[in-house]
Design an enzyme around this catalytic site. Structure first.
Site, short mmCIF file in Angstrom:
data_model
loop_
_atom_site.label_atom_id
_atom_site.label_comp_id
_atom_site.label_asym_id
_atom_site.label_seq_id
_atom_site.Cartn_x
_atom_site.Cartn_y
_atom_site.Cartn_z
N PRO A 1 -17.91 16.25 1.36
CA PRO A 1 -18.58 15.93 0.22
C PRO A 1 -20.19 16.01 0.29
O PRO A 1 -20.55 15.41 1.50
CB PRO A 1 -17.99 14.85 -0.41
CG PRO A 1 -16.47 14.57 0.17
CD PRO A 1 -16.97 15.43 1.82
N CYS A 2 -20.73 16.68 -0.59
CA CYS A 2 -22.20 16.73 -0.49
C CYS A 2 -23.02 15.46 -1.26
O CYS A 2 -24.26 15.24 -1.12
CB CYS A 2 -22.81 17.97 -1.00
SG CYS A 2 -22.45 18.50 -2.49
N GLN A 3 -22.23 14.84 -2.05
CA GLN A 3 -23.00 13.88 -2.99
C GLN A 3 -23.71 12.84 -2.30
O GLN A 3 -24.72 12.39 -2.71
CB GLN A 3 -21.94 12.85 -3.79
CG GLN A 3 -21.21 13.95 -4.99
CD GLN A 3 -20.00 14.76 -4.30
OE1 GLN A 3 -19.72 14.78 -3.04
NE2 GLN A 3 -18.92 14.84 -5.25
#
Length: 100
Positions: free
Chosen positions: A14-16
């Site tokens: 995940p990039c958040q």
């Protein structure tokens, strides 16, 4: 000596936690630590090479310490790390997002 079962493992996390659009909590966000599971896949599957995809903000997060931590984890599995920033629009994908 490694016995290669796969030529390429491709994926990401995940990039958040690293995105300029988010809070950039990095490794203080549980999503930011999920790359460790990717390293487990590397250890178990032992591909010849891998592609790990994320956002451009990962490179500069926490004065580049986060990116270095991730590289160290992957290097500990026996891989040489090279990286490049790509823009999806250059590959005829219907979005304009820089990824690394």
């Amino acid at each position: 000596m490694k016995k290669y079962k796969l030529d390429l493992l491709s994926g990401g996390a995940p990039c958040q936690s690293f995105s300029y659009a988010g809070k950039r909590l990095g490794l203080d966000d549980v999503r930011g630590t999920l790359f460790y599971y990717y390293a487990i896949f590397l250890k178990k599957l032992q591909p010849k090479m891998f592609l790990f995809e994320n956002v451009k903000g990962l490179l500069t997060h926490d004065n580049k310490k986060t990116f270095q931590t991730i590289c160290n984890v992957f290097e500990d599995e026996g891989y040489h790390i090279e990286f490049k920033i790509l823009n999806a629009i250059d590959y005829e994908v219907a979005q304009k997002k820089e990824r690394d």
